[in-house]
Scaffold this motif. Structure first.
Motif, PDB file in Angstrom:
ATOM      1  N   THR A  19       0.844  -1.205   0.000  1.00  0.00           N
ATOM      2  CA  THR A  19       0.000   0.000   0.000  1.00  0.00           C
ATOM      3  C   THR A  19       0.876   1.250   0.000  1.00  0.00           C
ATOM      4  OG1 THR A  19      -1.429  -1.296   1.414  1.00  0.00           O
ATOM      5  CG2 THR A  19      -2.054   0.970   1.096  1.00  0.00           C
ATOM      6  N   CYS A  20       1.911   1.260   0.854  1.00  0.00           N
ATOM      7  CA  CYS A  20       2.806   2.412   0.893  1.00  0.00           C
ATOM      8  C   CYS A  20       3.568   2.514  -0.438  1.00  0.00           C
ATOM      9  CB  CYS A  20       3.769   2.255   2.076  1.00  0.00           C
ATOM     10  SG  CYS A  20       4.807   3.685   2.290  1.00  0.00           S
ATOM     11  N   GLY A  21       3.916   1.357  -1.012  1.00  0.00           N
ATOM     12  CA  GLY A  21       4.615   1.340  -2.305  1.00  0.00           C
ATOM     13  C   GLY A  21       3.760   1.921  -3.425  1.00  0.00           C
ATOM     14  N   ILE A  22       2.456   1.671  -3.379  1.00  0.00           N
ATOM     15  CA  ILE A  22       1.558   2.232  -4.404  1.00  0.00           C
ATOM     16  C   ILE A  22       1.477   3.756  -4.226  1.00  0.00           C
ATOM     17  CG2 ILE A  22      -0.831   2.289  -5.282  1.00  0.00           C
ATOM     18  CD1 ILE A  22      -0.999  -0.718  -4.463  1.00  0.00           C
ATOM     19  N   ALA A  23       1.398   4.192  -2.959  1.00  0.00           N
ATOM     20  CA  ALA A  23       1.380   5.646  -2.700  1.00  0.00           C
ATOM     21  C   ALA A  23       2.666   6.277  -3.234  1.00  0.00           C
ATOM     22  CB  ALA A  23       1.225   5.907  -1.201  1.00  0.00           C
TER      23      ALA A  23
END
Ligand code: GLY
Length: 366
Positions: free
Chosen positions: A269-273
């Motif tokens: 999720t943080c990687g997508i952000a």
């Protein structure tokens, strides 16, 4: 019950999402005339919670049966666990006519899938994913493999199963961090697929986290349908399938730097952000979609203490990415909801600034 067909050059198979009794599994095995000589690789935790119910059904189906219990861990997704499976298969007298069933999450599916792909040059394979992550992603599309010499999934094969049987009841006993892991992949499919799926997942995010039966069923169906289409058009990840790695280059680095204390779903999720922020810095993303993606990613509260702001460590970890091409880091970036750019090169200062900004975003959310 929902049946989604996956058509590939080597094999066509169904992904069943079963909201009925688990006994439906036997009908599906029978319909496909699968072997009754059954070797089951089962996650130890699943066996503890669901073992009796599972054994009851599979015993009814099989003429020969062995349960191989496996304690899943990335450190045990290795050649030692693999050779243990081969030895047991041989010692128990299993041959070419074996049906290999994996019951567990992504680690169990990857290891078991690779054992099935290689034992006697390939035997029948059924995946029964018991985590949300495995149901929406890793059990579909035939990726199998083990970790080797410190590299994740570096030895493996594409080996399509004969059936994937998703039984969402199993998710009820998942620990909270494991549910979050699955949500990370669901967020990925929301961004990749289309505006309708995105807003469904966005609107129902808390109901999904609470495992609302109907909502979860629809979300899994949407993700599986999307993944099936991608795999059908590019089974071997030569082009389109690369989009399924959205957020994963950054995610693997976040995980590595946290010494794998950060959960995969949180890291994704943080990687997508981070990917969205980099896309915005490169002026590639449509502004409204950018805000929506950041807002969706922010809905999954992550353990932001484990996001470590050390640029050197992050760079070293990023440079270990096995998706590098000719030694150059290539990014997969969202450009709109349902539209993704692959193979994007980016100046290092923008990459580092995007990492810093996304870490800051999550630290502020606490
Ligand atoms: N998990 C990404 C893929 O199956 O391609």
């Amino acid at each position: 019950m929902e049946k989604i067909r996956v058509k590939t050059a080597v094999k066509n198979y169904d992904v069943i999402i079963n909201d009925k009794e688990f006994s439906k599994l036997n009908d599906e095995l029978k319909n496909r005339k699968l072997s009754k000589r059954v070797f089951v690789l089962i996650d130890k935790n699943v066996d503890n919670k669901w073992g009796n119910a599972i054994r009851k059904q599979i015993t009814m189906w099989s003429e020969k049966l062995h349960f191989h219990i496996y304690n899943p861990d990335e450190r045990r997704k290795n050649e030692k666990s693999l050779t243990k499976i081969y030895s047991t298969l041989l010692n128990k007298g299993f041959g070419r006519d074996t049906l290999f069933i994996t019951i567990g999450g992504g680690i169990t599916g990857d290891l078991g899938g690779f054992a099935a792909a290689t034992f006697m040059r390939g035997i029948q394979l059924v995946h029964i994913p018991t985590t949300i992550l495995a149901a929406v992603d890793s059990s579909i599309g035939g990726k199998t493999g083990i970790n080797f010499s410190g590299y994740k999934n570096i030895v493996g094969s594409f080996y399509q199963p004969d059936l994937v049987f998703i039984h969402p009841d199993f998710f009820r006993t998942l620990p909270k961090p494991e549910i979050k892991c699955g949500m990370g992949e669901i967020v990925k499919y929301a961004v990749l697929s289309d505006k309708k799926t995105f807003s469904f997942i966005d609107k129902n995010f808390s109901r999904l986290l609470a495992l609302d039966k109907k909502i979860l069923f629809t979300a899994i169906k949407n993700c599986v349908e999307f993944k099936a289409k991608v795999v059908e058009s590019d089974e071997r990840e030569l082009e389109l399938r690369k989009i399924l790695n959205l957020g994963h280059t950054f995610a693997h680095a976040y995980e590595t730097v946290s010494k794998f204390k950060l959960k995969h779903g949180e890291a994704v999720t943080c990687g997508i952000a981070t990917a969205a922020i980099l896309s915005e810095k490169l002026k590639m993303i449509e502004p409204k979609s950018f805000l929506k993606i950041i807002s969706l990613c922010s809905k999954l509260k992550i353990n932001s203490r484990l996001l470590i702001v050390q640029q050197e460590k992050m760079m070293n970890a990023l440079n270990m990415d096995k998706k590098k091409e000719s030694g150059v880091l290539k990014f997969i970036l969202p450009v709109n909801i349902g539209e993704t750019a692959v193979g994007v090169e980016a100046p290092i200062d923008l990459v580092l600034a995007s990492i810093d900004e996304s870490i800051l975003l999550y630290k502020k959310l606490v």
